[in-house]
Scaffold this motif. Structure first.
Motif, PDB file in Angstrom:
ATOM      1  N   ILE A   1      -0.853  26.889  22.291  1.00 53.01           N
ATOM      2  CA  ILE A   1       0.214  26.991  21.203  1.00 53.01           C
ATOM      3  C   ILE A   1       1.191  26.116  21.494  1.00 53.01           C
ATOM      4  O   ILE A   1       1.787  25.106  20.759  1.00 53.01           O
ATOM      5  CB  ILE A   1       0.586  28.232  20.980  1.00 53.01           C
ATOM      6  CG1 ILE A   1      -0.664  29.199  20.163  1.00 53.01           C
ATOM      7  CG2 ILE A   1       1.885  28.464  20.045  1.00 53.01           C
ATOM      8  CD1 ILE A   1      -0.345  30.783  20.187  1.00 53.01           C
TER       9      ILE A   1
ATOM     10  N   THR B   1       2.524  22.393  19.737  1.00 55.63           N
ATOM     11  CA  THR B   1       3.826  22.138  19.416  1.00 55.63           C
ATOM     12  C   THR B   1       4.238  20.915  19.891  1.00 55.63           C
ATOM     13  O   THR B   1       4.863  20.133  19.249  1.00 55.63           O
ATOM     14  CB  THR B   1       4.675  23.255  19.612  1.00 55.63           C
ATOM     15  OG1 THR B   1       4.178  24.643  19.100  1.00 55.63           O
ATOM     16  CG2 THR B   1       6.151  23.355  19.143  1.00 55.63           C
TER      17      THR B   1
ATOM     18  N   THR C   1       9.043  29.964  16.842  1.00 50.82           N
ATOM     19  CA  THR C   1       8.785  29.004  15.613  1.00 50.82           C
ATOM     20  C   THR C   1       8.686  27.647  16.656  1.00 50.82           C
ATOM     21  O   THR C   1       9.580  27.261  17.426  1.00 50.82           O
ATOM     22  CB  THR C   1       9.686  29.015  14.584  1.00 50.82           C
ATOM     23  OG1 THR C   1      10.947  28.472  15.055  1.00 50.82           O
ATOM     24  CG2 THR C   1       9.681  30.425  13.950  1.00 50.82           C
ATOM     25  N   PRO C   2       7.942  26.682  16.184  1.00 50.75           N
ATOM     26  CA  PRO C   2       8.026  25.343  16.409  1.00 50.75           C
ATOM     27  C   PRO C   2       9.237  24.744  16.347  1.00 50.75           C
ATOM     28  O   PRO C   2       9.527  24.018  17.419  1.00 50.75           O
ATOM     29  CB  PRO C   2       6.967  24.454  15.731  1.00 50.75           C
ATOM     30  CG  PRO C   2       6.282  25.426  14.981  1.00 50.75           C
ATOM     31  CD  PRO C   2       6.781  26.881  15.042  1.00 50.75           C
TER      32      PRO C   2
ATOM     33  N   GLU D   1       0.684  26.376  11.238  1.00 50.39           N
ATOM     34  CA  GLU D   1       1.191  27.719  11.058  1.00 50.39           C
ATOM     35  C   GLU D   1       0.389  28.903  11.577  1.00 50.39           C
ATOM     36  O   GLU D   1       1.067  29.804  12.329  1.00 50.39           O
ATOM     37  CB  GLU D   1       1.505  28.035   9.730  1.00 50.39           C
ATOM     38  CG  GLU D   1       2.857  28.848   8.955  1.00 50.39           C
ATOM     39  CD  GLU D   1       3.207  28.716   7.801  1.00 50.39           C
ATOM     40  OE1 GLU D   1       3.014  29.898   7.171  1.00 50.39           O
ATOM     41  OE2 GLU D   1       3.387  27.744   7.024  1.00 50.39           O
TER      42      GLU D   1
ATOM     43  N   ASP E   1       0.366  28.985  15.413  1.00 48.94           N
ATOM     44  CA  ASP E   1       1.480  29.507  15.981  1.00 48.94           C
ATOM     45  C   ASP E   1       1.409  31.168  15.696  1.00 48.94           C
ATOM     46  O   ASP E   1       2.217  31.623  16.559  1.00 48.94           O
ATOM     47  CB  ASP E   1       2.644  29.023  15.177  1.00 48.94           C
ATOM     48  CG  ASP E   1       3.044  27.686  15.203  1.00 48.94           C
ATOM     49  OD1 ASP E   1       2.561  26.855  16.605  1.00 48.94           O
ATOM     50  OD2 ASP E   1       3.608  26.945  14.608  1.00 48.94           O
TER      51      ASP E   1
ATOM     52  N   GLN F   1       0.209  33.612  18.472  1.00 51.23           N
ATOM     53  CA  GLN F   1       1.110  34.272  19.730  1.00 51.23           C
ATOM     54  C   GLN F   1       0.893  35.588  19.540  1.00 51.23           C
ATOM     55  O   GLN F   1       1.314  36.292  20.901  1.00 51.23           O
ATOM     56  CB  GLN F   1       2.516  33.846  19.381  1.00 51.23           C
ATOM     57  CG  GLN F   1       3.045  32.229  19.616  1.00 51.23           C
ATOM     58  CD  GLN F   1       4.386  32.184  19.475  1.00 51.23           C
ATOM     59  OE1 GLN F   1       5.253  32.263  20.077  1.00 51.23           O
ATOM     60  NE2 GLN F   1       4.570  31.663  18.126  1.00 51.23           N
TER      61      GLN F   1
ATOM     62  N   PRO G   1       8.017  35.500  14.699  1.00 49.94           N
ATOM     63  CA  PRO G   1       8.745  34.682  15.629  1.00 49.94           C
ATOM     64  C   PRO G   1      10.210  34.709  15.145  1.00 49.94           C
ATOM     65  O   PRO G   1      10.687  34.767  14.259  1.00 49.94           O
ATOM     66  CB  PRO G   1       8.324  33.441  14.858  1.00 49.94           C
ATOM     67  CG  PRO G   1       6.962  33.527  14.342  1.00 49.94           C
ATOM     68  CD  PRO G   1       7.014  34.744  13.752  1.00 49.94           C
TER      69      PRO G   1
END
Lengths: 118, 215
Positions: free
Chosen positions: A15, A19, A105-106, B136, B139, B142, B193
């Motif tokens: 991940i 990113t 978040t990125p 998205e 992410d 996670q 997040p």
């Protein structure tokens, strides 16, 4: 810009790499715990470190202490689930330059990396 | 998890599940005291704990079966999450290929008709949207690391209970592995997040101000 990612979760490493690639940092090296991280760092060329805290063998805090003993200036970003105030302070005292709490978040990762790299 | 892993997990649980996987029709949904007027048959003995396997070597087990099963779950979920990531990577690559093809089409003089141009641009916009959704979704994975750490915390406490019981009874083997580094706050960690970004940022800022003040 070569970035070292130290995290025992292969999912999390992917991940973070995704990113980083999206925001233009495609050159990364990976390590699954602090000991392996020190080995990769010893191979040279690393300009920034992103490390987790809770890992087997050598945890993130021990890793940061070991890195700082030999390299006081390399930027270190800690990305961890440890969110207690005393944990954040302990990491900063050990020499971490900035701190991100998982899940992130990125945009947050990008913001922190860019602030570290000036 | 494929069928062989399901079978292995069921086998390692020591036959705790009933054959057929469902309760007998007459079994009550919840335990309750029988009414005095009810004709009560002597209760059949209920096995509270699974007996040891009839076959197979019984070994001293410093880890404990439950701990091993939880460890196995974390390994399997990490592997399966990586498979999902492989698929998302593949979708991302396909979308990138589609975008490259569209760019080629746009360079073709035949695509300069305004209606065609507009349609191609719409396809391009949709491709970008798919790419965004793929990122998205990646992410959001996670959650696997968060869940793994929550399970590691449970394993940590189970090991402590296990070692305490070994101490208390003076029998059995204690776990020799060094205590792992676990998150103290993982129980409160959600999967959304940046839930704690503001908190972490304020601690970092206060630390920096303090460091400057001392300097």
């Amino acid at each position: 810009m070569k970035i070292l990612i130290v995290d025992d979760s292969s999912t999390m490493r992917r991940i973070i790499i995704n990113t980083l690639t999206r925001i233009g940092y495609g050159e990364v090296v990976e390590a699954e715990h602090g000991k392996a991280g020190l080995e990769k760092l010893g191979q040279g060329g690393v300009e920034m470190i992103i490390t987790d805290w809770n890992m087997p063998e050598m945890d993130g805090l021990e890793f940061v202490n070991a890195v700082r003993a030999q390299n006081p200036s390399i930027p270190i970003l800690m990305v961890t689930t440890n969110a207690a105030k005393e944990d954040i302070v302990a990491a900063l005292q050990a020499g971490v330059n900035n701190y991100v709490v998982k899940p992130f978040t990125p945009e947050t990762l990008k913001e922190k990396i860019e602030s570290l790299l000036g | 998890m494929d069928q062989s892993e399901v079978d292995a997990l069921l086998k390692s649980s020591g036959g705790k599940t009933k054959k057929g996987g469902s309760k007998p029709a007459s079994a009550p949904a919840t335990a309750k005291a029988p009414a005095a007027s009810e004709a009560v048959a002597p209760p059949a003995p209920v096995a509270q704990t699974a007996p040891p396997p009839a076959t197979g070597e019984v070994k001293a087990d410093p880890e404990g079966q439950v701990i091993r099963e939880i460890d196995a779950v974390t390994e399997v979920t990490e592997r399966e999450t990586n498979k999902v990531m492989d698929q998302l990577d593949l979708i991302g690559d396909l979308v990138a290929r589609q975008q490259a093809l569209i760019t080629e089409i746009l360079a073709n003089p035949g695509s300069q008709d305004p209606s065609i141009h507009q349609a191609i641009n719409q396809v391009m916009g949709a491709a970008k949207e798919i790419q965004g959704k793929v990122f998205e979704a990646m992410d959001l994975l996670q959650f696997q690391d968060i869940t793994r750490q929550k399970l590691e915390r449970i394993v940590y406490h189970l090991r402590q209970i296990h070692d305490y019981i070994v101490d208390l009874l003076g029998t059995g083997l204690k776990n020799e592995k060094p205590a792992p580094s676990i998150s103290r706050t993982i129980v409160q960690t959600g999967t959304t997040p940046d839930e704690r970004k503001a908190h972490a940022d304020s601690v970092v800022e206060a630390f920096r101000m303090g460091a400057q003040g001392k300097g």
